[in-house]
Each structure stands twice: as structure tokens, then as C-alpha cells.
Design a protein around this motif. Structure first.
Motif, mmCIF file in Angstrom:
data_model
loop_
_atom_site.group_PDB
_atom_site.id
_atom_site.type_symbol
_atom_site.label_atom_id
_atom_site.label_comp_id
_atom_site.label_asym_id
_atom_site.label_seq_id
_atom_site.Cartn_x
_atom_site.Cartn_y
_atom_site.Cartn_z
ATOM 1 N N ARG A 91 0.838 -1.213 0.000
ATOM 2 C CA ARG A 91 0.000 0.000 0.000
ATOM 3 C C ARG A 91 0.870 1.259 0.000
ATOM 4 O O ARG A 91 0.550 2.244 -0.667
ATOM 5 C CB ARG A 91 -0.942 -0.037 1.209
ATOM 6 C CG ARG A 91 -2.049 0.996 1.137
ATOM 7 C CD ARG A 91 -3.110 0.756 2.196
ATOM 8 N NE ARG A 91 -2.605 0.916 3.540
ATOM 9 C CZ ARG A 91 -3.294 0.613 4.651
ATOM 10 N NH1 ARG A 91 -4.526 0.113 4.558
ATOM 11 N NH2 ARG A 91 -2.773 0.796 5.847
ATOM 12 N N LYS A 190 -2.826 6.122 1.064
ATOM 13 C CA LYS A 190 -2.642 6.711 2.397
ATOM 14 C C LYS A 190 -1.753 7.946 2.289
ATOM 15 O O LYS A 190 -0.564 7.921 2.599
ATOM 16 C CB LYS A 190 -2.063 5.660 3.355
ATOM 17 C CG LYS A 190 -2.661 5.760 4.738
ATOM 18 C CD LYS A 190 -2.463 4.512 5.527
ATOM 19 C CE LYS A 190 -2.565 4.741 7.023
ATOM 20 N NZ LYS A 190 -3.798 5.334 7.491
ATOM 21 N N TYR A 195 -6.074 13.270 5.269
ATOM 22 C CA TYR A 195 -6.413 13.379 6.691
ATOM 23 C C TYR A 195 -6.567 14.852 7.075
ATOM 24 O O TYR A 195 -7.459 15.196 7.851
ATOM 25 C CB TYR A 195 -5.366 12.633 7.528
ATOM 26 C CG TYR A 195 -5.380 11.166 7.132
ATOM 27 C CD1 TYR A 195 -6.197 10.264 7.791
ATOM 28 C CD2 TYR A 195 -4.666 10.710 6.020
ATOM 29 C CE1 TYR A 195 -6.285 8.942 7.373
ATOM 30 C CE2 TYR A 195 -4.749 9.392 5.586
ATOM 31 C CZ TYR A 195 -5.564 8.511 6.268
ATOM 32 O OH TYR A 195 -5.673 7.215 5.839
ATOM 33 N N GLU A 226 -16.631 5.143 4.272
ATOM 34 C CA GLU A 226 -15.876 4.681 5.444
ATOM 35 C C GLU A 226 -15.851 5.782 6.477
ATOM 36 O O GLU A 226 -16.476 6.832 6.291
ATOM 37 C CB GLU A 226 -14.459 4.279 5.031
ATOM 38 C CG GLU A 226 -13.666 5.409 4.405
ATOM 39 C CD GLU A 226 -12.235 5.023 4.048
ATOM 40 O OE1 GLU A 226 -11.634 4.200 4.743
ATOM 41 O OE2 GLU A 226 -11.714 5.576 3.061
ATOM 42 N N LEU A 227 -15.128 5.558 7.574
ATOM 43 C CA LEU A 227 -14.925 6.597 8.580
ATOM 44 C C LEU A 227 -13.591 7.276 8.276
ATOM 45 O O LEU A 227 -12.893 6.879 7.344
ATOM 46 C CB LEU A 227 -14.948 5.973 9.975
ATOM 47 C CG LEU A 227 -16.222 5.157 10.256
ATOM 48 C CD1 LEU A 227 -16.092 4.353 11.532
ATOM 49 C CD2 LEU A 227 -17.430 6.069 10.351
ATOM 50 N N SER A 228 -13.222 8.274 9.067
ATOM 51 C CA SER A 228 -11.995 9.014 8.728
ATOM 52 C C SER A 228 -10.734 8.167 8.816
ATOM 53 O O SER A 228 -9.779 8.391 8.080
ATOM 54 C CB SER A 228 -11.837 10.236 9.636
ATOM 55 O OG SER A 228 -12.886 11.140 9.403
ATOM 56 N N ASN A 231 -12.514 1.391 8.356
ATOM 57 C CA ASN A 231 -13.511 0.860 7.423
ATOM 58 C C ASN A 231 -14.785 0.496 8.184
ATOM 59 O O ASN A 231 -14.792 0.428 9.405
ATOM 60 C CB ASN A 231 -12.948 -0.341 6.663
ATOM 61 C CG ASN A 231 -11.832 0.055 5.703
ATOM 62 O OD1 ASN A 231 -10.683 -0.330 5.861
ATOM 63 N ND2 ASN A 231 -12.175 0.843 4.694
ATOM 64 N N GLY A 252 -8.308 -1.362 3.696
ATOM 65 C CA GLY A 252 -7.694 -1.609 5.003
ATOM 66 C C GLY A 252 -7.176 -3.028 5.129
ATOM 67 O O GLY A 252 -7.793 -3.979 4.646
ATOM 68 N N VAL A 253 -6.055 -3.162 5.810
ATOM 69 C CA VAL A 253 -5.507 -4.491 6.103
ATOM 70 C C VAL A 253 -6.477 -5.207 7.056
ATOM 71 O O VAL A 253 -6.737 -6.410 6.922
ATOM 72 C CB VAL A 253 -4.105 -4.356 6.748
ATOM 73 C CG1 VAL A 253 -3.553 -5.717 7.156
ATOM 74 C CG2 VAL A 253 -3.148 -3.643 5.790
ATOM 75 N N CYS A 294 -13.424 -0.868 11.695
ATOM 76 C CA CYS A 294 -12.179 -1.602 11.925
ATOM 77 C C CYS A 294 -10.996 -0.889 11.299
ATOM 78 O O CYS A 294 -11.123 -0.182 10.296
ATOM 79 C CB CYS A 294 -12.302 -3.031 11.403
ATOM 80 S SG CYS A 294 -12.334 -3.154 9.627
ATOM 81 N N GLY A 295 -9.862 -1.067 11.917
ATOM 82 C CA GLY A 295 -8.612 -0.477 11.437
ATOM 83 C C GLY A 295 -7.505 -0.906 12.381
ATOM 84 O O GLY A 295 -7.784 -1.391 13.486
ATOM 85 N N THR A 296 -6.274 -0.736 11.960
ATOM 86 C CA THR A 296 -5.139 -1.172 12.786
ATOM 87 C C THR A 296 -5.208 -0.598 14.192
ATOM 88 O O THR A 296 -5.055 -1.309 15.179
ATOM 89 C CB THR A 296 -3.825 -0.717 12.118
ATOM 90 O OG1 THR A 296 -3.738 -1.371 10.865
ATOM 91 C CG2 THR A 296 -2.625 -1.049 12.965
HETATM 92 C C1 LIG Z 1 -9.148 6.208 5.829
HETATM 93 C C2 LIG Z 1 -8.838 4.905 6.492
HETATM 94 N N1 LIG Z 1 -9.659 3.864 6.278
HETATM 95 C C3 LIG Z 1 -9.415 2.649 6.824
HETATM 96 C C4 LIG Z 1 -8.309 2.443 7.629
HETATM 97 C C5 LIG Z 1 -8.022 1.075 8.171
HETATM 98 O O1 LIG Z 1 -6.911 0.526 7.510
HETATM 99 P P1 LIG Z 1 -5.986 -0.578 8.203
HETATM 100 O O2 LIG Z 1 -6.895 -1.682 8.592
HETATM 101 O O3 LIG Z 1 -5.012 -0.955 7.160
HETATM 102 O O4 LIG Z 1 -5.374 0.077 9.384
HETATM 103 C C6 LIG Z 1 -7.444 3.504 7.888
HETATM 104 C C7 LIG Z 1 -6.266 3.316 8.749
HETATM 105 O O5 LIG Z 1 -5.196 3.175 8.260
HETATM 106 C C8 LIG Z 1 -7.702 4.765 7.299
HETATM 107 O O6 LIG Z 1 -6.885 5.795 7.523
#
Ligand SMILES: Cc1ncc(COP(=O)(O)O)c(C=O)c1O
Length: 362
Positions: A91, A190, A195, A226-228, A231, A252-253, A294-296
Motif C-alpha cells: 500500500r 494513504k 487526513y 468509510e470513517l476518517s 472501514n 484496510g488491512v 475496523c482499522g489497525t
Molecule cells: C481512511 C482509512 N480507512 C481505513 C483504515 C483502516 O486501515 P488498516 O486496517 O489498514 O489500518 C485507515 C487506517 O489506516 C484509514 O486511515
């Protein structure tokens, strides 16, 4: 890779604060590699510290900067593990290509993550939900005010011993005016500018008692994106639905991992267009029972309510539903080493990066 003579001292002289929070405590070492004359140089692990940046640099004037976010886990692991770092490497390079930045070899990306995680190993918190949050970033440093790409770049990995970003449930507000990303823009990579552009709506949401805005598509403001920084998923009639990768949301991972885990336990998953007004009706009719983000950073966080700016609130039947909890637990069990890594998602940090090979932590 070179190691600055003060890097180990920086770790030894560092004390973790009692309250970690998320992204507030910065690890005292970082990794740096520079690109010039058409090639990447040699990586360096050095004490964390300020950078000197030319005021005319491309990053400061034209936001030529991209980043990633992933975590190093200990908890039940004997050896530190990274979660699917190859996906972040891929990514990062898609972000780099979009921003006319050079490709970073995966080996350098992993070297940076491994070096910082290994040196900061004594600082990786060990309780469930805690980890070393890793923040790789790359930016253009050429000092030149004409609009154009930089001819030199810096790649850094900084890190933060952290807790999960949100404890408890999320309340999100539908963003019907603002736009995070439009087709042809940078929403699926990204890029730091995404942001900055979402800050206004995000902070307005927070000021109104919500955690995040729920972004819709730019052209019709009709479909959920999605959210800011996360996902979005919902359970409708016992099946999992998430917005398809339309080219304007971040792949998103965690999103990918959730889809795999859900299918693995027999839940049907639909990646599709999700119309916001239809979803709100399905919440009212109780066909949509659960929602989560969900997100890291957040892992998987239940959404208890979706609101409108006019004050209307749609409460989910399940404030923190069983499928959300099950998926969260399954994901964390793999990340934190309580179950076998069946999908081969974890990467061990190579032993040779550890400064003391006889360390009890290794
Ligand atoms: C806009 C956005 N969507 C989704 C995610 C979730 O992505 P990931 O699961 O790779 O952290 C993130 C975080 O990195 C993000 O900034």
C-alpha cells in the motif's frame, strides 16, 4: 543497516509512562533512509529526535507525504510479531506511485520496522490490546518552490508503545455535505492530505458528541464509504456487508482480515454499494442488528449508534453485538498469539536485530 552509537543508550535510559494512551508516547529510536540521485541509501537506526527540514521543501509546500500504520505485538508471543506488513509495504508503494514518489523496496520497509521493533522490544507493552504502533512515513525534501515532484526523499519509521485507540463503542454521524475523497482523487491511498482534508468534519463530529463522521460518496452523497480512519461493516439479516472498494476508500488491512475471518466461520460477506438511507431504515426495522468499524489502531470497535446532524439518532439493536465481538476476539487471538497463525499473517522479527542476543525478552 547502520546503527547510531547512541541508539541503545536511548532505549536503556527510557521509562514507559504509567498511562500509555494511543500515539502519545514516542519510542526513543527511529529508522531513517534517504533517497537521492535515483537510489535509496543505507538505513540507519538512530535516537528519536527532531529533523531539520528546508522551509522550501516539497513536503511543506505541496504535501508530498504518505504514511502507513501497523503494529508489533508481544502479549503471548515469545518473539515479536508484525501483522501482515507486506500488505502495508504494497500500500505504501501504491501511495508513492500516486504521489510521484519512488518505490521503496519491501526489504527496506521491513528492515525499518524490524529494527525499530527489535530495539524498542523492552518497551513493547504486554497486556492484551496493547502493542508497539509503528508509523512509517515518506516525504519529499527537495527545496524548490516550483510545483513539481521532489528529487530527494526521506523514509522514516517512528513508533509508539500504545493501547487500542478506542475503548468501548463508537457513535458516528452521517456526513451529508462534506467529502473525504472523490473518484480520481487520492482516497484509496494513504496520503497525508486526505487526513488534513477530513479534519474539519472529524472535529465537528467530535464537538457534537460523536467519535467520527461516516463519509458518503462524493458525487451523490448517497452511498456509505468509510470513517476518517476506519472501514465500516454492518450485519444485515445475519450476513456481513461492507462498502466495496470503489477507488475512493482505503483498502484496510484489517478490513481484508475481517472478511477472511468472517468467511472462515461461515458468515456470508458482501462487498457492495451500501445506501445510507436504506441502511438507516434497516436499523429501524431491526434487520440491521450490528455495525462496527475496523482499522489497525482501533482493531474492531462496535458502533452503537448512527446519528444525523439534525439530532436524529438510530440506535443499533446490539450495542456491541455477538458477531462483532467474535470477529474482534478471533483477530486479536491471532495478533496476540493465543491461537495458531492459520493464515500465515504474522512475521517474526529476525533475531539478529536484537542488540542483546541473550536477552530474556527474545
Ligand atoms: C481512511 C482509512 N480507512 C481505513 C483504515 C483502516 O486501515 P488498516 O486496517 O489498514 O489500518 C485507515 C487506517 O489506516 C484509514 O486511515
Amino acid at each position: 543497516m547502520n546503527i547510531h552509537p547512541k541508539a541503545l543508550d536511548a532505549i536503556e535510559n527510557f521509562e514507559l509512562p504509567e498511562k500509555l494512551g494511543f500515539g502519545q508516547t514516542l519510542a526513543p529510536v527511529m529508522y531513517r533512509v534517504d533517497y537521492a540521485n535515483g537510489r535509496w541509501g543505507e538505513g540507519l537506526l538512530l535516537p528519536y529526535g527532531e529533523l531539520s527540514i528546508d522551509p522550501a521543501s516539497k513536503v511543506l509546500n505541496y504535501a508530498q507525504v504518505i504514511f502507513e500504520g501497523l503494529k508489533a505485538y508481544r502479549v503471548e508471543h515469545v518473539q515479536t510479531k508484525l501483522f501482515r506488513p507486506q500488505m502495508n509495504a504494497g500500500r505504501l508503494n501504491r501511495s508513492a506511485a500516486r504521489m510521484l514518489m519512488p518505490d521503496l523496496p519491501e526489504s527496506l520497509f521491513i528492515e525499518g520496522l524490524a529494527a525499530v521493533s527489535a530495539y524498542a522490544d523492552p518497551l513493547i507493552p504486554r497486556l492484551s490490546g496493547q502493542s508497539l504502533y509503528l508509523r512509517p512515513l515518506m516525504f519529499g525534501t527537495q527545496p524548490a518552490l516550483g510545483l513539481g515532484t521532489s528529487d530527494r526523499f526521506t523514509f522514516l519509521v517512528i513508533a509508539s508503545p500504545s493501547e487500542a485507540v478506542i475503548a468501548g463503542t463508537l457513535r458516528v454521524v452521517v456526513e451529508r455535505e462534506g467529502t473525504r475523497a472523490a473518484r480520481g482523487g487520492t482516497g484509496d491511498v494513504k496520503v497525508s492530505g486526505n487526513y488534513g482534508a477530513s479534519l474539519h468534519a472529524t472535529m465537528t463530529a467530535v464537538d457534537s458528541g460523536f467519535n467520527q463522521p461516516l463519509w458518503l460518496d462524493a458525487s451523490e452523497h448517497r452511498y456509505i464509504e468509510e470513517l476518517s480512519v476506519m472501514n465500516f461493516f454492518v450485519m444485515i439479516d445475519g450476513e456481513l456487508h461492507t462498502p466495496e472498494l470503489s477507488g475512493t476508500i482505503l483498502p484496510g488491512v484489517t478490513r481484508d482480515s475481517v472478511i477472511t475471518l468472517a468467511r472462515d466461520i461461515g458468515i456470508s460477506v458482501h462487498e457492495r454499494k451500501l445506501e445510507i438511507n436504506l441502511l438507516l431504515e434497516l436499523i429501524q426495522s431491526q434487520q440491521c442488528t450490528e455495525a462496527f468499524a475496523c482499522g489497525t489502531a482501533v482493531i474492531i470497535a462496535p458502533i452503537s449508534a448512527i446519528g444525523e446532524k439534525d439530532g436524529t439518532i438510530y440506535e443499533l439493536v446490539e450495542e456491541s453485538g455477538p458477531i462483532t465481538q467474535k470477529l474482534r476476539q478471533k483477530l486479536l487471538d491471532i495478533q496476540e498469539g493465543r491461537v495458531p497463525d492459520r493464515f500465515n499473517w504474522l512475521l517474526s522479527i529476525p533475531q539478529q536485530y536484537h542488540p542483546q542476543t541473550d536477552s530474556a525478552n527474545v
